[in-house]
Write a protein that holds these residues in place. Structure first.
Motif, PDB file in Angstrom:
ATOM      1  N   VAL A  93      -3.010   9.388   4.884  1.00 26.11           N
ATOM      2  CA  VAL A  93      -4.419   9.149   4.541  1.00 26.11           C
ATOM      3  C   VAL A  93      -4.510   8.008   3.533  1.00 26.11           C
ATOM      4  O   VAL A  93      -5.329   7.089   3.674  1.00 26.11           O
ATOM      5  N   MET A  94      -3.648   8.040   2.517  1.00 23.02           N
ATOM      6  CA  MET A  94      -3.691   6.974   1.496  1.00 23.02           C
ATOM      7  C   MET A  94      -3.342   5.618   2.094  1.00 23.02           C
ATOM      8  O   MET A  94      -3.921   4.596   1.730  1.00 23.02           O
ATOM      9  N   LEU A  95      -2.389   5.610   3.022  1.00 20.15           N
ATOM     10  CA  LEU A  95      -1.998   4.348   3.642  1.00 20.15           C
ATOM     11  C   LEU A  95      -3.111   3.778   4.505  1.00 20.15           C
ATOM     12  O   LEU A  95      -3.261   2.561   4.624  1.00 20.15           O
ATOM     13  N   GLU A  96      -3.888   4.670   5.103  1.00 15.74           N
ATOM     14  CA  GLU A  96      -4.992   4.189   5.944  1.00 15.74           C
ATOM     15  C   GLU A  96      -6.148   3.660   5.099  1.00 15.74           C
ATOM     16  O   GLU A  96      -6.907   2.802   5.534  1.00 15.74           O
ATOM     17  N   GLU A  97      -6.276   4.174   3.867  1.00 12.44           N
ATOM     18  CA  GLU A  97      -7.431   3.826   3.043  1.00 12.44           C
ATOM     19  C   GLU A  97      -7.138   2.738   2.000  1.00 12.44           C
ATOM     20  O   GLU A  97      -8.065   2.225   1.375  1.00 12.44           O
ATOM     21  N   ASN A  98      -5.863   2.438   1.784  1.00 13.03           N
ATOM     22  CA  ASN A  98      -5.507   1.513   0.692  1.00 13.03           C
ATOM     23  C   ASN A  98      -4.441   0.525   1.154  1.00 13.03           C
ATOM     24  O   ASN A  98      -3.623   0.841   2.027  1.00 13.03           O
ATOM     25  N   TRP A  99      -4.426  -0.627   0.514  1.00 15.50           N
ATOM     26  CA  TRP A  99      -3.350  -1.575   0.768  1.00 15.50           C
ATOM     27  C   TRP A  99      -2.148  -1.180  -0.093  1.00 15.50           C
ATOM     28  O   TRP A  99      -2.235  -1.087  -1.315  1.00 15.50           O
ATOM     29  N   VAL A 100      -1.015  -0.954   0.568  1.00  9.82           N
ATOM     30  CA  VAL A 100       0.209  -0.558  -0.124  1.00  9.82           C
ATOM     31  C   VAL A 100       1.323  -1.525   0.264  1.00  9.82           C
ATOM     32  O   VAL A 100       1.497  -1.836   1.450  1.00  9.82           O
ATOM     33  N   ASP A 101       2.064  -2.014  -0.729  1.00 10.53           N
ATOM     34  CA  ASP A 101       3.146  -2.977  -0.484  1.00 10.53           C
ATOM     35  C   ASP A 101       4.505  -2.320  -0.331  1.00 10.53           C
ATOM     36  O   ASP A 101       5.439  -2.936   0.192  1.00 10.53           O
ATOM     37  N   LEU A 102       4.622  -1.100  -0.842  1.00  7.84           N
ATOM     38  CA  LEU A 102       5.931  -0.433  -0.874  1.00  7.84           C
ATOM     39  C   LEU A 102       5.717   1.068  -0.942  1.00  7.84           C
ATOM     40  O   LEU A 102       4.871   1.535  -1.712  1.00  7.84           O
ATOM     41  N   ALA A 103       6.492   1.825  -0.160  1.00  5.99           N
ATOM     42  CA  ALA A 103       6.424   3.286  -0.236  1.00  5.99           C
ATOM     43  C   ALA A 103       7.794   3.846  -0.607  1.00  5.99           C
ATOM     44  O   ALA A 103       8.817   3.427  -0.060  1.00  5.99           O
ATOM     45  N   LEU A 104       7.792   4.778  -1.570  1.00  6.29           N
ATOM     46  CA  LEU A 104       9.002   5.487  -1.971  1.00  6.29           C
ATOM     47  C   LEU A 104       8.825   6.926  -1.510  1.00  6.29           C
ATOM     48  O   LEU A 104       7.896   7.610  -1.952  1.00  6.29           O
ATOM     49  N   VAL A 105       9.701   7.389  -0.629  1.00  5.52           N
ATOM     50  CA  VAL A 105       9.423   8.608   0.135  1.00  5.52           C
ATOM     51  C   VAL A 105      10.569   9.607   0.033  1.00  5.52           C
ATOM     52  O   VAL A 105      11.726   9.279   0.317  1.00  5.52           O
ATOM     53  N   ASP A 106      10.226  10.825  -0.367  1.00  4.47           N
ATOM     54  CA  ASP A 106      11.181  11.940  -0.316  1.00  4.47           C
ATOM     55  C   ASP A 106      11.271  12.413   1.141  1.00  4.47           C
ATOM     56  O   ASP A 106      10.379  12.143   1.947  1.00  4.47           O
ATOM     57  N   ILE A 107      12.315  13.115   1.483  1.00  5.02           N
ATOM     58  CA  ILE A 107      12.451  13.610   2.857  1.00  5.02           C
ATOM     59  C   ILE A 107      11.999  15.062   2.987  1.00  5.02           C
ATOM     60  O   ILE A 107      11.187  15.410   3.831  1.00  5.02           O
ATOM     61  N   ASN A 108      12.519  15.910   2.107  1.00  2.00           N
ATOM     62  CA  ASN A 108      12.280  17.343   2.253  1.00  2.00           C
ATOM     63  C   ASN A 108      10.980  17.736   1.554  1.00  2.00           C
ATOM     64  O   ASN A 108      10.944  17.933   0.342  1.00  2.00           O
TER      65      ASN A 108
END
Lengths: 142, 138
Positions: free
Chosen positions: B43-58
């Motif tokens: 949802v945040m990615l669809e609503e905002n411009w993001v240059d980098l995502a740091l993502v947990d897996i679990n």
């Protein structure tokens, strides 16, 4: 197995909690009323859980170190979250040492537990001294 | 250029640690968005411009791998630089994740590891930053 638990616990406290525990002489008495505990269950080629208990005297300081605040943190929800993350990372770093580097495990979200299960004998325990307080990591295998 | 960053982790403590590490990294950080699972992140990615995502897996609700798959399948988001920050230790799993065009950082991580990986994946490095190697100094 015990050495793997110690290594994972010490590394995690150092790099995540910015605190430097040392091994405490082992004893049989792990139950401590003045501690907070979380459990992380894991499933894979071996299954079980890791329990992390940290004395309440040091937990606010660890939380403060992790979150970069000036004062020790007392909020119970934050302390639980911090302890859960520590347990999660200790678990993730212990399992490859006991099961091999290619094994895939599913870790459940950390959950608070009020006391250790009476009668259950852990497969390994890491007893730590953390700035004059106690922390214990207990590994149970199914 | 300042980077807008999305941090996706079910632990508020870990999100805070990553955010503070970024803020002292020497990178110009713009807005930092936080999501506690993959669904919130989408949802945040669809609503905002993001240059980098740091993502947990679990994570509950939607895990990090599903999130990465959804991002890579979306033409508007497919090129998003992603760094996985996880306790995952299986070498086979890490190879599998890297095949999705992501970088990988293993928890626990030293602050300089996060900084170097972000520099590497974004191509941004002002060359002036210094991080304490063993402690935060906020």
């Amino acid at each position: 197995m015990e050495q793997a638990l110690y290594q994972a616990a010490i590394l995690t406290f150092e790099e995540l909690g910015f605190i430097f525990p040392i091994e405490r002489p082992s004893d049989d008495e792990c139950e401590n009323e003045e501690s907070t505990r979380v459990s992380v269950k894991f499933n894979g080629s071996v299954s079980g859980e890791i329990v992390l208990q940290v004395e309440n005297t040091i937990l606010p300081t660890i939380a403060s170190n992790m979150l970069g605040t000036e004062e020790p943190l007392e909020d119970e929800e934050i302390l639980q979250d911090v302890l859960g993350e520590l347990a999660n990372v200790i678990c993730g770093n212990t399992l490859p040492s006991i099961a091999g580097k290619n094994e895939v495990f599913r870790l459940e979200p950390p959950r608070k537990i009020n006391k250790l299960e009476a009668g259950e004998k852990p497969a390994a325990i890491a007893h730590l001294d953390v700035e004059e307080s106690r922390a214990d990591v207990l590994l149970y295998l199914n | 250029m300042s980077l807008n960053v999305l941090i996706v982790d079910d632990s508020a403590a870990m999100r805070s640690i990553i955010q503070k590490t970024l803020q002292i990294s020497g990178l110009e950080i713009g807005h930092v968005y936080q999501a506690k699972n993959g669904e919130e992140a989408l949802v945040m990615l669809e609503e905002n411009w993001v240059d980098l995502a740091l993502v947990d897996i679990n994570m509950p609700v939607m895990d990090g791998e599903t999130l990465i798959n959804r991002v890579r399948e979306n033409p508007d988001l497919a090129e998003l630089p992603i760094v996985v920050v996880s306790t995952e230790s299986s070498e086979a799993r890490i190879v599998q994740l890297r095949s999705k065009d992501v970088e990988f950082i293993h928890k626990p991580f030293a602050p300089e590891t996060l900084r170097e990986t972000v520099f590497q994946i974004t191509g941004v490095d002002n060359g002036t930053s210094t991080l304490p190697s063993s402690n935060f100094d906020f």
